[in-house]
Design a protein around this motif. Sequence first.
Motif, PDB file in Angstrom:
ATOM      1  N   PRO A   1      37.285 -54.191  21.224  1.00 19.42           N
ATOM      2  CA  PRO A   1      35.869 -54.452  21.501  1.00 19.42           C
ATOM      3  C   PRO A   1      35.078 -53.233  21.938  1.00 19.42           C
ATOM      4  O   PRO A   1      33.845 -53.202  21.773  1.00 19.42           O
ATOM      5  CB  PRO A   1      35.911 -55.511  22.617  1.00 19.42           C
ATOM      6  CG  PRO A   1      37.273 -55.377  23.227  1.00 19.42           C
ATOM      7  CD  PRO A   1      38.177 -54.965  22.112  1.00 19.42           C
TER       8      PRO A   1
ATOM      9  N   ASP B   1      39.347 -60.369   6.499  1.00 19.69           N
ATOM     10  CA  ASP B   1      39.867 -60.404   7.862  1.00 19.69           C
ATOM     11  C   ASP B   1      41.008 -59.414   8.091  1.00 19.69           C
ATOM     12  O   ASP B   1      41.395 -59.161   9.234  1.00 19.69           O
ATOM     13  CB  ASP B   1      40.309 -61.820   8.245  1.00 19.69           C
ATOM     14  CG  ASP B   1      41.455 -62.349   7.392  1.00 19.69           C
ATOM     15  OD1 ASP B   1      41.735 -61.755   6.335  1.00 19.69           O
ATOM     16  OD2 ASP B   1      42.063 -63.364   7.787  1.00 19.69           O
TER      17      ASP B   1
ATOM     18  N   ARG C   1      37.602 -55.799  15.216  1.00 15.31           N
ATOM     19  CA  ARG C   1      36.767 -55.683  16.408  1.00 15.31           C
ATOM     20  C   ARG C   1      37.279 -56.556  17.552  1.00 15.31           C
ATOM     21  O   ARG C   1      37.185 -56.180  18.719  1.00 15.31           O
ATOM     22  CB  ARG C   1      35.315 -56.022  16.064  1.00 15.31           C
ATOM     23  CG  ARG C   1      34.343 -55.933  17.238  1.00 15.31           C
ATOM     24  CD  ARG C   1      34.342 -54.555  17.890  1.00 15.31           C
ATOM     25  NE  ARG C   1      33.513 -53.591  17.205  1.00 15.31           N
ATOM     26  CZ  ARG C   1      33.402 -52.317  17.555  1.00 15.31           C
ATOM     27  NH1 ARG C   1      34.122 -51.860  18.572  1.00 15.31           N
ATOM     28  NH2 ARG C   1      32.632 -51.484  16.889  1.00 15.31           N
ATOM     29  N   LYS C   2      37.847 -57.701  17.231  1.00 14.95           N
ATOM     30  CA  LYS C   2      38.355 -58.575  18.300  1.00 14.95           C
ATOM     31  C   LYS C   2      39.510 -57.950  19.059  1.00 14.95           C
ATOM     32  O   LYS C   2      39.778 -58.310  20.212  1.00 14.95           O
ATOM     33  CB  LYS C   2      38.784 -59.925  17.712  1.00 14.95           C
ATOM     34  CG  LYS C   2      39.835 -59.877  16.621  1.00 14.95           C
ATOM     35  CD  LYS C   2      40.097 -61.282  16.099  1.00 14.95           C
ATOM     36  CE  LYS C   2      41.054 -61.292  14.903  1.00 14.95           C
ATOM     37  NZ  LYS C   2      40.380 -60.779  13.684  1.00 14.95           N
ATOM     38  N   TYR C   3      40.201 -57.011  18.434  1.00 14.45           N
ATOM     39  CA  TYR C   3      41.282 -56.305  19.109  1.00 14.45           C
ATOM     40  C   TYR C   3      40.791 -55.024  19.789  1.00 14.45           C
ATOM     41  O   TYR C   3      41.493 -54.476  20.639  1.00 14.45           O
ATOM     42  CB  TYR C   3      42.385 -55.929  18.119  1.00 14.45           C
ATOM     43  CG  TYR C   3      42.910 -57.087  17.322  1.00 14.45           C
ATOM     44  CD1 TYR C   3      43.643 -58.105  17.932  1.00 14.45           C
ATOM     45  CD2 TYR C   3      42.667 -57.189  15.956  1.00 14.45           C
ATOM     46  CE1 TYR C   3      44.128 -59.186  17.205  1.00 14.45           C
ATOM     47  CE2 TYR C   3      43.146 -58.266  15.213  1.00 14.45           C
ATOM     48  CZ  TYR C   3      43.872 -59.254  15.844  1.00 14.45           C
ATOM     49  OH  TYR C   3      44.342 -60.317  15.117  1.00 14.45           O
TER      50      TYR C   3
END
Length: 356
Positions: A124, A115, A120-122
Motif C-alpha cells: 500500500p 489480478d 497494491r493490496k500487498y
Amino acid sequence: MNAPTNISAQTQNRKADHIRICLEEDVQCDQITNGLERYRFTHSCLPELNYNDIDISTTFLGKHLDAPLLISSMTGGTEQARIINQRLAQVAQHYKIAMGVGSQRVAVEKPQVADTFAVRKYAPDVLLFANLGAVQLNYKYGLDECLRVIDILEADALILHINPLQECIQPKGDTNFQGLIDKISKLCSKLSVPVIAKEVGNGISAAIAQKLIAAGVAAIDVAGAGGTSWAKVESERAESPLQRRLGKTFADWGLPTAECITTIRAMSTTGYAYAKDVPLIASGGLRHGLDVATAIALGADIAGLAMPFLQAAATSETAVAELAEVLIAEITTVLFCTGNTTLYQLKHSGSLQRIE
C-alpha cells in the motif's frame, strides 16, 4: 479494445517462456559488461562515522524510499507470475523500496489475468510502476489502455519500455517504431501520472534521452547492456534459424549502463541543463549493492535489479527479503567505508574514481 483470443494466448505463453528461460538458461551478456567495474571507490580507513547514523533513504518522483532500490519490471500474466509479484510486493512494502511489474499488455488483451499484476493490496505504501511497450502506441494502443494498466496497479507512474532489438528477434515482433516520440509526447501531456522511459537491456543514449525529456518524460531508466540479454532470451524462443541466428549475433549489443549514466548527466554541461536534474534509474547488469552505490555515485538516483530478485522470488518470500537485506547492507557499507553519511554526500564526495 478487444484483442483476438489467439493473440492474448500468445502473449501469455511468451510471459511463461520468459520466466522459464531467464531462470533455466544462460542468457547473460558474454562479452559486454555494465561498465561499473571500471570505477573504484577510494577507501577511507578512518571514516569518522557511526555506522548506525548512515541514512540511505531518498526521494524519487516525490515519494520516500528507505533505500535507493527498484525491483525492476519483470513479469505478470501467469499463475507463477502472480506468486512472484506477490512475494516481491510484500518485500518492497516491508523495506519501502520501489517496484515495477512486467509489461501489462497481456492484461489489456486478457482482462482475467489482470489480478496477477494487482499488487497494491500487498504494497500500500510502495512506489509502484505500471508498464507497457512504447511500440504499442503504433498498434492501436492509446490513452485508454495506458489508463487501464495504471488503474490495475493503482500505479504512481507508467513505464513505457522501449525494445527495438527484442522486437526484431522476437517471433511476430512489433517493429513499427516510426513516429513514436510524438505519440509519447502527447501521452505525457494527457496522463496525470509521470511517464518513465525504459530500455530493456540495450541502453538509452544521451541523444535519445534528450528527445525523451523534451517530449515530457519525467524520468529515464537507462537499462543498459551488461546483464540479461533479451536477444539471447528471444533466441531461446526462436521459431526459425533466422531468429536464432539474430539472437546470437546481437547477444552483446548495446550501451553499457555506466556509459548511459555518465553521458546523460554530461548533457547538463553541454547546453542541456535539464539533464542535470532529470530523475535517473540505473539498471542493466547490477548484481549487488556495490553496483548500486557505484551507479548512484556516477549520477543515478536509484538503481533497479531484475535477475537477482527474480531468482529469489522464484524460491520464496524469505529469499527475497534476504536479498533486500544484503543489498541494503552493501550500500550502507560503501557509505561507511568512504566516509559518507548520506547518498547526497556520496554523490558529491569525489570518492569514486575511474580506473585507467
